[in-house]
Design a protein around this motif. Structure first.
Motif, PDB file in Angstrom:
ATOM      1  N   TYR A  26      -4.132  52.757  29.608  1.00  0.00           N
ATOM      2  CA  TYR A  26      -4.680  52.036  30.765  1.00  0.00           C
ATOM      3  C   TYR A  26      -5.762  52.822  31.489  1.00  0.00           C
ATOM      4  CZ  TYR A  26      -0.467  49.313  29.960  1.00  0.00           C
ATOM      5  OH  TYR A  26       0.513  48.565  29.383  1.00  0.00           O
TER       6      TYR A  26
ATOM      7  N   ILE B  93       4.182  41.376  18.027  1.00  0.00           N
ATOM      8  CA  ILE B  93       4.245  40.080  17.357  1.00  0.00           C
ATOM      9  C   ILE B  93       5.560  39.940  16.602  1.00  0.00           C
ATOM     10  CG2 ILE B  93       3.222  38.762  15.475  1.00  0.00           C
ATOM     11  CD1 ILE B  93       0.516  40.007  16.531  1.00  0.00           C
TER      12      ILE B  93
ATOM     13  N   ARG C 203       3.200  35.863  20.257  1.00  0.00           N
ATOM     14  CA  ARG C 203       4.328  36.701  20.624  1.00  0.00           C
ATOM     15  C   ARG C 203       5.583  35.849  20.805  1.00  0.00           C
ATOM     16  NH1 ARG C 203       5.976  40.102  25.273  1.00  0.00           N
ATOM     17  NH2 ARG C 203       7.592  41.286  24.244  1.00  0.00           N
TER      18      ARG C 203
ATOM     19  N   GLY D 292       7.461  35.279  17.780  1.00  0.00           N
ATOM     20  CA  GLY D 292       8.242  36.465  17.423  1.00  0.00           C
ATOM     21  C   GLY D 292       9.539  36.484  18.204  1.00  0.00           C
ATOM     22  N   LEU D 293       9.433  36.155  19.494  1.00  0.00           N
ATOM     23  CA  LEU D 293      10.622  36.155  20.342  1.00  0.00           C
ATOM     24  C   LEU D 293      11.603  35.093  19.864  1.00  0.00           C
ATOM     25  CD1 LEU D 293       9.074  36.642  23.884  1.00  0.00           C
ATOM     26  CD2 LEU D 293      10.170  38.325  22.405  1.00  0.00           C
TER      27      LEU D 293
ATOM     28  N   ARG E  16      16.912  38.396  24.350  1.00  0.00           N
ATOM     29  CA  ARG E  16      16.249  39.442  25.125  1.00  0.00           C
ATOM     30  C   ARG E  16      16.756  39.416  26.554  1.00  0.00           C
ATOM     31  NH1 ARG E  16      12.476  41.345  22.066  1.00  0.00           N
ATOM     32  NH2 ARG E  16      11.879  42.773  23.721  1.00  0.00           N
TER      33      ARG E  16
ATOM     34  N   THR F  14      14.143  43.495  30.309  1.00  0.00           N
ATOM     35  CA  THR F  14      13.181  44.022  29.335  1.00  0.00           C
ATOM     36  C   THR F  14      11.812  43.426  29.589  1.00  0.00           C
ATOM     37  OG1 THR F  14      15.022  43.726  27.820  1.00  0.00           O
ATOM     38  CG2 THR F  14      12.984  44.615  26.916  1.00  0.00           C
TER      39      THR F  14
ATOM     40  N   VAL G 163      10.360  45.038  32.651  1.00  0.00           N
ATOM     41  CA  VAL G 163       9.843  46.378  32.346  1.00  0.00           C
ATOM     42  C   VAL G 163       8.502  46.249  31.637  1.00  0.00           C
ATOM     43  CG1 VAL G 163      10.180  48.421  30.904  1.00  0.00           C
ATOM     44  CG2 VAL G 163      12.082  47.531  32.259  1.00  0.00           C
ATOM     45  N   ASP G 164       8.462  45.342  30.655  1.00  0.00           N
ATOM     46  CA  ASP G 164       7.235  45.161  29.882  1.00  0.00           C
ATOM     47  C   ASP G 164       6.038  44.827  30.756  1.00  0.00           C
ATOM     48  OD1 ASP G 164       8.434  45.697  27.542  1.00  0.00           O
ATOM     49  OD2 ASP G 164       7.642  43.933  26.506  1.00  0.00           O
TER      50      ASP G 164
ATOM     51  N   ILE H  93       4.701  48.173  32.825  1.00  0.00           N
ATOM     52  CA  ILE H  93       4.606  49.474  32.162  1.00  0.00           C
ATOM     53  C   ILE H  93       3.567  50.371  32.807  1.00  0.00           C
ATOM     54  CG2 ILE H  93       3.552  50.446  30.081  1.00  0.00           C
ATOM     55  CD1 ILE H  93       5.571  49.266  28.490  1.00  0.00           C
ATOM     56  N   ARG H  94       2.448  49.768  33.179  1.00  0.00           N
ATOM     57  CA  ARG H  94       1.349  50.510  33.793  1.00  0.00           C
ATOM     58  C   ARG H  94       1.809  51.298  35.009  1.00  0.00           C
ATOM     59  NH1 ARG H  94      -4.686  49.101  34.814  1.00  0.00           N
ATOM     60  NH2 ARG H  94      -4.847  50.525  36.544  1.00  0.00           N
TER      61      ARG H  94
ATOM     62  N   PHE I 141       5.613  53.763  33.634  1.00  0.00           N
ATOM     63  CA  PHE I 141       5.500  54.966  32.807  1.00  0.00           C
ATOM     64  C   PHE I 141       5.021  56.183  33.588  1.00  0.00           C
ATOM     65  CE2 PHE I 141       5.721  54.063  28.001  1.00  0.00           C
ATOM     66  CZ  PHE I 141       6.848  53.279  28.189  1.00  0.00           C
ATOM     67  N   PRO I 142       4.026  56.035  34.473  1.00  0.00           N
ATOM     68  CA  PRO I 142       3.620  57.240  35.232  1.00  0.00           C
ATOM     69  C   PRO I 142       4.592  57.581  36.363  1.00  0.00           C
ATOM     70  CG  PRO I 142       1.848  55.621  35.129  1.00  0.00           C
ATOM     71  CD  PRO I 142       3.098  54.933  34.701  1.00  0.00           C
TER      72      PRO I 142
ATOM     73  N   PRO J  80       7.846  58.469  36.774  1.00  0.00           N
ATOM     74  CA  PRO J  80       8.633  59.710  36.803  1.00  0.00           C
ATOM     75  C   PRO J  80       7.791  60.944  37.101  1.00  0.00           C
ATOM     76  CG  PRO J  80       9.151  58.428  34.845  1.00  0.00           C
ATOM     77  CD  PRO J  80       8.004  57.741  35.514  1.00  0.00           C
TER      78      PRO J  80
END
Lengths: 274, 325
Positions: A101, A174, B18, B21-22, B32, B36, B39-40, B43-44, B47-48, B50
């Motif tokens: 990002y 995917i 997608r 796929g799900l 699912r 989840t 979280v998806d 993420i931006r 993830f940073p 912590p």
């Protein structure tokens, strides 16, 4: 021999001579360290220095007999190992997020963290550890070492994550992977070599760190750099023992770094070349 | 596995969405969780997070606490109460000649060390730029000082600088130079420490400049040679301008750590003799952990941090100028 050939030949000889001198300068302290560590006691204070002698492991044996050197090694290993592991669990996702990002402000923050002089963090950390009754325990040492293990993890690994094509992760999405799963199952395994190299570098810097250990450790948690410094402050300086101890501390790091040498410069420079 | 991509009418491959796929996963009996998906989406931020929290804990909070301590007369023993002084510690340090001395010594040490490393490092880079047998081994020898434990190597240097039995005076005796007291002589203390710093960090600059030298295209050098350029003018007009960016970067990357040098100064001179090598870093440490003036030492530490941030900002601007050219 023509004059041109002669000039060329002289140039080559001078170049090799210069290379030899430079290499000698950088290896000299290692040479002194190893010879003094192996020298019998009688030759230690000889002048001019003696370089031909029957090597002895007396000083190494003495270091282990007179000091709890094994427990110093364990302290160093536990602190550096934990600081590296924790730093990487925290730092790897940050590196991934930066790579995917382009988080410029996070990069700047990490660079600022690396700039802060550690001396200035000693006082608050000492007072905090004192308040919590945690001077001479592992947690403050491990936490302070996060100051460099997280930046090393993040800065070195950004490049590795950037090298992984986005398409690989997209393919995983995917197929029904969540983003976290794609990160764990695709991106992470592919950067494993980079992670190992970065971990070696971070571990080395944690292992070598002296300043925090000087203030935050005591008899129970003393690490190797502080222990070897103690050789100097003893009334009678034991040069042979000191050299042996120095060799023991330095050896594992040098072996590690030999394998990670390709990444060492990348780690030190990381974040600066962009 | 999943269905293969199907050819669509326009001839381009249509990848399954997608959602498909799900749906496929759900059909396989693996529903699912809602979290989840949550979280998806974030993420931006997640993830940073912590690392931000860790920096807050190990750096942000301590700095704030130190700012508070620096406004007090703060004894090391928790049982003695602290006294609020306001900016008293800062006023005291600005009027203390020992502070200004240590500031001067810090810059003197940094100039000697980084200057020496740059000149020597450039020379080493040029030496190893040439092809020769054993070049790989020389590179390994160059890596070693950077990785070896600084305290251990400082103790070895201390042994080598010993005035009566040390290796350095022994080597000097071959060229009939007078014996030196090295770090034990107030006039030579800072240059001696700079020499050790040069040993530790010249390879770093050499390897960066060496990387720069490798980016110079061979054709440019060749054509300049054919035009009759001498080695000196080749260096001045081709090599130097083309590795300039690398040189500037190497200097920046060394200057900031040099300002904060602690290990070998502490081990070898401890700031002495007669405070001749007492850099700001050492002075801060001594005030805190020798004299136990926690408040005053905190004020010094914040001043040092500020100086380093200002120098970094100035150097960053220098680099920005280099880059645009």
């Amino acid at each position: 021999m023509t004059p041109a050939q002669l000039r060329r030949w002289i140039g080559v000889v001078l170049h090799r001579l210069a290379v030899l001198l430079v290499t000698g300068f950088f290896l000299l302290p290692f040479f002194i360290m190893i010879t003094n560590a192996l020298k019998p006691e009688v030759y230690i204070n000889a002048y001019p220095p003696v370089f031909i002698f029957q090597p002895t492991f007396h000083h190494f044996a003495e270091v282990f007999r007179r000091y709890p050197f094994v427990s110093y090694m364990l302290n160093s290993a536990v602190i550096s190992g934990s600081a590296t592991a924790l730093g990487f669990v925290i730092g790897i996702p940050a590196a991934y997020a930066i790579a995917r990002y382009a988080l410029r402000r996070l990069v700047t923050l990490i660079l600022v963290v690396r700039m802060i002089p550690y001396v200035s963090l000693l006082i608050p950390w000492y007072l905090m550890a004192q308040k919590a009754n945690m001077v001479d325990t592992y947690p403050p040492m491990i936490l302070t070492h996060l100051l460099f293990t997280i930046p090393y993890a993040a800065m070195i690994l950004i490049g590795f994550f950037e090298d992984i094509p986005m398409a690989l992760e997209e393919a995983a999405w995917i197929d029904g992977c969540s983003r976290v799963e794609a990160f764990l199952k695709i991106a992470l395994p592919l950067t494993l070599p980079g992670i190992v190299a970065a971990a070696v570098i971070a571990f080395t810097y944690s292992w070598n760190n002296f300043l925090f250990a000087l203030v935050l450790t005591g008899a129970k948690t003393k690490t190797l750099p502080v222990a070897v410094y103690g050789f100097l402050t003893a009334d009678q300086v034991d040069w042979g023992g000191l050299s042996a101890a120095a060799a023991l501390i330095t050896a594992p790091v040098l072996v590690f770094v030999f394998f990670a040498q390709r990444y060492l410069i990348r780690g030190l420079v990381a974040g600066a070349i962009k | 596995m999943n269905q293969p991509p199907e050819e669509s009418g326009s001839g381009r491959i249509r990848y399954p969405e997608r959602a498909e796929g799900l749906a496929y996963q759900a059909a396989r009996g693996r529903p699912r969780a809602a979290w989840t998906a949550l979280v998806d989406r974030h993420i931006r931020l997640l993830f940073p997070l912590p690392s931000l929290l860790a920096f807050l804990l190990v750096l942000g909070f301590p700095i704030g606490f130190m700012l508070y301590v620096s406004l007090h007369d703060w004894p090391i023993s928790p049982r003695i109460p602290s006294i609020f002084l306001g900016v008293g510690n800062y006023a005291a340090l600005l009027t203390n000649p020992r502070f200004w001395d240590s500031l001067w010594i810090t810059f003197y040490f940094t100039a000697l060390a980084v200057g020496g490393e740059l000149v020597f490092g450039f020379a080493v880079a040029l030496l190893i730029h040439r092809e020769f047998r054993g070049r790989g081994l020389v590179r390994v020898a160059l890596i070693m000082p950077m990785a070896a434990t600084p305290v251990a190597m400082s103790l070895i240097w201390n042994m080598m600088m010993e005035p009566s039995l040390g290796m350095l005076n022994y080597l000097l005796s071959f060229v009939r130079a007078p014996r030196l007291l090295w770090a034990a002589d107030p006039r030579w203390a800072v240059p001696s420490l700079a020499l050790i710093d040069i040993w530790f960090w010249t390879p770093f600059i050499a390897l960066i400049i060496s990387a720069g030298l490798q980016t110079i295209p061979e054709e440019i050098v060749e054509s300049a040679r054919l035009d009759g350029a001498t080695a000196l003018s080749l260096f001045r007009h081709i090599t130097l301008p083309l590795v300039r960016a690398h040189v500037v970067m190497a200097v920046i990357l060394r200057t900031i750590p040099a300002l904060k040098t602690f290990d070998h100064i502490f081990v070898i001179t401890g700031g002495g003799p007669l405070r001749a090598s007492e850099t700001l870093n050492l002075y801060t440490f001594l005030e805190g952990f020798e004299f136990f003036h926690m408040g005053y030492s905190s004020a010094l530490a914040l001043t040092l941090t500020l100086i380093i941030l200002v120098v970094s900002a100035l150097l960053a601007r220098l680099r920005a100028r280099e880059w645009s050219y």
